[in-house]
Motif scaffolding. Structure first.
Motif, PDB file in Angstrom:
ATOM      1  N   ARG A   1       0.828  -1.211   0.000  1.00 10.62           N
ATOM      2  CA  ARG A   1       0.000   0.000   0.000  1.00 10.62           C
ATOM      3  C   ARG A   1       0.863   1.263   0.000  1.00 10.62           C
ATOM      4  N   LEU A   2       1.974   1.234   0.740  1.00 15.40           N
ATOM      5  CA  LEU A   2       2.874   2.385   0.769  1.00 15.40           C
ATOM      6  C   LEU A   2       3.492   2.638  -0.598  1.00 15.40           C
ATOM      7  N   VAL A   3       3.861   1.577  -1.294  1.00 13.66           N
ATOM      8  CA  VAL A   3       4.419   1.729  -2.644  1.00 13.66           C
ATOM      9  C   VAL A   3       3.384   2.378  -3.558  1.00 13.66           C
ATOM     10  N   GLN A   4       2.139   1.916  -3.472  1.00  9.01           N
ATOM     11  CA  GLN A   4       1.081   2.489  -4.311  1.00  9.01           C
ATOM     12  C   GLN A   4       0.827   3.960  -3.954  1.00  9.01           C
ATOM     13  N   ALA A   5       0.865   4.268  -2.651  1.00  2.64           N
ATOM     14  CA  ALA A   5       0.607   5.642  -2.218  1.00  2.64           C
ATOM     15  C   ALA A   5       1.719   6.579  -2.704  1.00  2.64           C
ATOM     16  N   PHE A   6       2.987   6.165  -2.550  1.00  2.00           N
ATOM     17  CA  PHE A   6       4.098   7.002  -3.025  1.00  2.00           C
ATOM     18  C   PHE A   6       4.077   7.147  -4.548  1.00  2.00           C
ATOM     19  N   SER A   7       3.721   6.072  -5.249  1.00  2.00           N
ATOM     20  CA  SER A   7       3.651   6.134  -6.710  1.00  2.00           C
ATOM     21  C   SER A   7       2.559   7.095  -7.164  1.00  2.00           C
ATOM     22  N   ARG A   8       1.440   7.063  -6.461  1.00  2.00           N
ATOM     23  CA  ARG A   8       0.331   7.959  -6.819  1.00  2.00           C
ATOM     24  C   ARG A   8       0.723   9.411  -6.585  1.00  2.00           C
ATOM     25  N   ILE A   9       1.365   9.692  -5.457  1.00  2.00           N
ATOM     26  CA  ILE A   9       1.796  11.060  -5.164  1.00  2.00           C
ATOM     27  C   ILE A   9       2.809  11.528  -6.197  1.00  2.00           C
ATOM     28  N   GLN A  10       3.727  10.670  -6.566  1.00  2.00           N
ATOM     29  CA  GLN A  10       4.745  11.019  -7.555  1.00  2.00           C
ATOM     30  C   GLN A  10       4.105  11.356  -8.898  1.00  2.00           C
ATOM     31  N   GLU A  11       3.126  10.543  -9.279  1.00  2.00           N
ATOM     32  CA  GLU A  11       2.446  10.774 -10.560  1.00  2.00           C
ATOM     33  C   GLU A  11       1.675  12.089 -10.546  1.00  2.00           C
ATOM     34  N   GLN A  12       0.920  12.336  -9.467  1.00  2.00           N
ATOM     35  CA  GLN A  12       0.127  13.556  -9.388  1.00  2.00           C
ATOM     36  C   GLN A  12       1.015  14.790  -9.295  1.00  2.00           C
ATOM     37  N   ALA A  13       2.119  14.682  -8.560  1.00  2.00           N
ATOM     38  CA  ALA A  13       3.020  15.825  -8.415  1.00  2.00           C
ATOM     39  C   ALA A  13       3.624  16.241  -9.751  1.00  2.00           C
ATOM     40  N   HIS A  14       3.911  15.262 -10.617  1.00  2.00           N
ATOM     41  CA  HIS A  14       4.462  15.582 -11.938  1.00  2.00           C
ATOM     42  C   HIS A  14       3.472  16.411 -12.760  1.00  2.00           C
ATOM     43  N   GLY A  15       2.171  16.171 -12.567  1.00  2.00           N
ATOM     44  CA  GLY A  15       1.169  16.950 -13.292  1.00  2.00           C
ATOM     45  C   GLY A  15       0.839  18.269 -12.628  1.00  2.00           C
ATOM     46  N   VAL A  16       0.948  18.337 -11.287  1.00  2.00           N
ATOM     47  CA  VAL A  16       0.580  19.546 -10.551  1.00  2.00           C
ATOM     48  C   VAL A  16       1.629  20.637 -10.709  1.00  2.00           C
ATOM     49  N   GLU A  17       2.894  20.274 -10.687  1.00  2.00           N
ATOM     50  CA  GLU A  17       3.969  21.276 -10.660  1.00  2.00           C
ATOM     51  C   GLU A  17       3.937  22.252 -11.843  1.00  2.00           C
ATOM     52  N   PRO A  18       3.857  21.781 -13.092  1.00  2.00           N
ATOM     53  CA  PRO A  18       3.798  22.764 -14.198  1.00  2.00           C
ATOM     54  C   PRO A  18       2.529  23.601 -14.182  1.00  2.00           C
ATOM     55  N   ALA A  19       1.414  23.011 -13.793  1.00  2.00           N
ATOM     56  CA  ALA A  19       0.167  23.781 -13.720  1.00  2.00           C
ATOM     57  C   ALA A  19       0.265  24.856 -12.650  1.00  2.00           C
ATOM     58  N   LEU A  20       0.956  24.532 -11.562  1.00  2.00           N
ATOM     59  CA  LEU A  20       1.113  25.491 -10.476  1.00  2.00           C
ATOM     60  C   LEU A  20       2.002  26.653 -10.903  1.00  2.00           C
ATOM     61  N   ARG A  21       3.058  26.363 -11.641  1.00  2.00           N
ATOM     62  CA  ARG A  21       3.941  27.435 -12.125  1.00  2.00           C
ATOM     63  C   ARG A  21       3.211  28.350 -13.102  1.00  2.00           C
ATOM     64  N   ALA A  22       2.389  27.759 -13.954  1.00  2.00           N
ATOM     65  CA  ALA A  22       1.628  28.578 -14.905  1.00  2.00           C
ATOM     66  C   ALA A  22       0.639  29.487 -14.186  1.00  2.00           C
ATOM     67  N   LEU A  23       0.008  28.945 -13.135  1.00  2.00           N
ATOM     68  CA  LEU A  23      -0.945  29.739 -12.377  1.00  2.00           C
ATOM     69  C   LEU A  23      -0.238  30.848 -11.605  1.00  2.00           C
ATOM     70  N   ALA A  24       0.917  30.534 -11.032  1.00  2.00           N
ATOM     71  CA  ALA A  24       1.662  31.548 -10.276  1.00  2.00           C
ATOM     72  C   ALA A  24       2.066  32.715 -11.157  1.00  2.00           C
ATOM     73  N   ALA A  25       2.288  32.468 -12.436  1.00  2.00           N
ATOM     74  CA  ALA A  25       2.718  33.524 -13.355  1.00  2.00           C
ATOM     75  C   ALA A  25       1.608  34.539 -13.629  1.00  2.00           C
ATOM     76  N   VAL A  26       0.338  34.106 -13.568  1.00  2.00           N
ATOM     77  CA  VAL A  26      -0.764  35.011 -13.920  1.00  2.00           C
ATOM     78  C   VAL A  26      -1.504  35.531 -12.695  1.00  2.00           C
ATOM     79  N   CYS A  27      -1.234  34.999 -11.516  1.00  2.00           N
ATOM     80  CA  CYS A  27      -1.946  35.436 -10.315  1.00  2.00           C
ATOM     81  C   CYS A  27      -1.909  36.947 -10.096  1.00  2.00           C
ATOM     82  N   PRO A  28      -0.749  37.599 -10.255  1.00  2.00           N
ATOM     83  CA  PRO A  28      -0.711  39.051  -9.993  1.00  2.00           C
ATOM     84  C   PRO A  28      -1.637  39.872 -10.882  1.00  2.00           C
TER      85      PRO A  28
END
Length: 568
Positions: free
Chosen positions: A31-58
């Motif tokens: 279960r821990l392997v699955q949980a870490f794998s899921r977080i790793q996968e989601q983080a790869h998709g969240v990070e670029p979206a977060l940077r794009a959002l941070a650029a337009v927030c102001p």
């Protein structure tokens, strides 16, 4: 803030733990392997979206000195969730070899935050679509269809239980999380006993024992919290929020601060002649509230820390009504103080459907003491039995009556301020607008806390955050506004249930006990509380702009509020 170092640290720790627990043959290790794998996968998709959002927030800030908007809030929430994940990953990495390492517990927390990150990624995708669809610099999607409809559909289908279990309140300061968890446990426990016809004591006792199960099983609590907020009608929320009206709770809380005057008033429905602010020689008639149920009295509560002139006059006593056999008069017979130059008119919150001035009485007493001003709190009629515009009519009538009779309330009326929270904040604003449209005197200030001002189900970045709101999710808000708009009615069965609710049963079950305690304590409570002075933050008063147009018509105001509420 550049989010890349944060996500790189999460990715490195996830990879290290996947390698370590991949060698384990246990179920928890898998279960821990699955949980870490899921977080790793989601983080790869969240990070670029977060940077794009941070650029337009102001671009959406009100001005350079106010760096705040819904997109910034969403960005902060995602970063907060990621930081919690980073902290948990570090803890597991450093403690996984310890004999005291609780693998199952840490795995459950990791799974919960992984589920939360998955839902937040979906919200980021929707926020990007909102940025593309909106006009430049606009936070709101102005059309009733399209993205707004899609937002509601997506809201109803998304998994929200993860935000109400182990992760509840992760986006807030740690000191508030125990309070939110207590509220959620109480809510789901109360939901177990909703619409049962036992006595009040048995309902309270069973809810207490059931609460232990939700305290030790956050996943169950989250699932039931989501079910309750999605499915139960407005009458459940009336019953739950009205727990604060219980005689036992109000008696205990009321000990903190005593006031000289705490009177309930009932003002008969009579025509008022009010002077025009533009020409006091001319008057305008103010009709009593008539919507839905015809003319009826308007109920209010007068609270004053000091006994002031007029507050014990024969004229005011004609409007006074007893609160019942349990009411306790702690009035200290003393010489009347002069009239205060200030008067606060208060409209309580409760989603337009619940609570009264009684549940807001504890902080109103502190306000009366600290501000040295009398407070008139209006007990307007509640939806769905009395939908819009009944509450607005009653609040505006109470405002005009207070203007006309301020000396009976202990004030010269030099400065009059409206105050309210949530639904009460909405009523403060609409009462001021109606005063402008009629032409009577405007309030000198308005203090509103989280007022309900935008009643449409419009897609916006702030509305995306209602997905994880621990106190008032969008589904609950929609039920309350539907009741206020008159699209949700109370059935006969619901009235019977309300009559036999835990609130009324507990009131009856504790009446004799409270009577003995209160009568026995009355003689020494007054002396004990005479010198006590509690400190409280009263908020900041904002002046009403003189540029409010007096040409706003009552018909236009009522029509606009009805239309916006019915957009739900």
């Amino acid at each position: 803030m550049d989010p890349r170092p944060l996500f790189q640290a999460v990715d490195t720790l996830c990879q290290d733990n996947i390698k370590h627990f991949g060698e384990s043959k246990t179920e928890v290790g898998s279960r821990l392997v699955q949980a870490f794998s899921r977080i790793q996968e989601q983080a790869h998709g969240v990070e670029p979206a977060l940077r794009a959002l941070a650029a337009v927030c102001p671009l959406f800030d009100l001005d350079p000195n106010t760096p705040a908007n819904g997109y910034r809030s969403l960005l902060k929430v995602v970063l907060s969730c990621t930081q919690h994940i980073l902290h948990k990953c570090r803890y597991i990495t450093t403690s996984r070899h310890s004999l005291f390492f609780r693998a199952a517990h840490n795995c459950a927390e990791l799974e919960a935050y992984g589920a939360a990150l998955t839902q937040l990624r979906a919200l980021l995708c929707f926020a990007q679509r909102l940025l593309t669809a909106n006009h430049h610099g606009d936070l709101f999607f102005r059309q009733e269809r399209g993205l707004s409809e899609e937002f509601l559909r997506e809201y109803s289908t998304m998994h929200k239980g993860c935000f109400y279990g182990r992760c509840m309140g992760f986006q807030f300061t740690p000191s508030i999380r125990p309070f939110l968890q207590t509220i959620s446990i109480g809510l789901v426990s109360f939901g177990e006993n909703y619409k049962r016809h036992e006595s009040g004591i048995s309902v309270a006792a069973s809810s207490f024992f059931i609460s232990g199960r939700y305290a030790i099983d956050p996943e169950l609590r989250g699932a039931d919290y989501e079910r309750i907020t999605q499915n139960l009608d407005v009458n459940f929320w009336k019953s739950f929020w009205n727990i604060t009206e219980m005689e036992l709770l109000t008696s205990l809380v009321g000990i903190a601060t005593t006031v000289r005057i705490n009177k309930t008033l009932s003002v008969p429905p009579e025509l008022l002649e009010m002077p025009l602010s533009s020409d006091p020689q001319l008057t305008v008639p103010i009709s009593p509230p008539v919507a839905h149920s015809g003319p009826g009295p308007v109920n209010m509560r007068l609270i004053s820390y000091q006994l002031r002139e007029g507050q014990e006059s024969e004229e005011l006593n004609t409007f006074t009504k007893p609160e019942g056999p349990l009411s306790l008069d702690l009035h200290l017979r003393s010489r009347s103080a002069p009239l205060s130059p200030d008067l606060i008119i208060h409209f309580h919150g409760g989603g337009f459907v619940a609570q009264t001035s009684k549940s807001h009485e504890p902080y109103l007493k502190i306000w009366a003491q600290e501000l040295e001003a009398p407070i008139l709190s209006v007990d307007y009629s509640l939806a769905p039995e009395a939908p819009f515009p009944r509450a607005l009519e009653e609040c505006f009538y109470a405002y005009c009556w207070a203007l006309k009779h301020c000396q009976l309330l202990g004030s010269t009326g030099e400065r009059i301020c409206l105050a309210g929270d949530s639904a009460g904040g909405n009523l403060c604003i609409t009462v001021a607008l109606r005063a402008a449209s009629v032409g009577v005197r405007l309030p000198d200030g308005i203090m509103v806390a989280y007022p309900a001002t935008l009643l449409q189900a419009t897609a916006s970045p702030s509305r995306l955050l209602t997905l994880m709101d621990p106190l008032l999710p969008l589904s609950v808000l929609s039920k309350c506004l539907s009741a206020y708009a008159g699209t949700e009615r109370v059935s006969v069965d619901d009235r019977v249930v309300e009559k036999h609710s835990s609130l009324s049963q507990v009131k009856r079950g504790t009446a004799l006990f409270l009577r003995d305690i209160r009568q026995g304590a009355a003689s020494w409570l007054s002396n004990l509380m005479e010198g006590s002075k509690d400190r409280a933050n009263t908020g900041q008063t904002f002046s009403v702009e003189d540029t409010v147009r007096k040409s706003v018509s009552e018909a236009a105001l009522a029509e606009s509020l009805l239309l916006t509420a019915r957009c739900l």
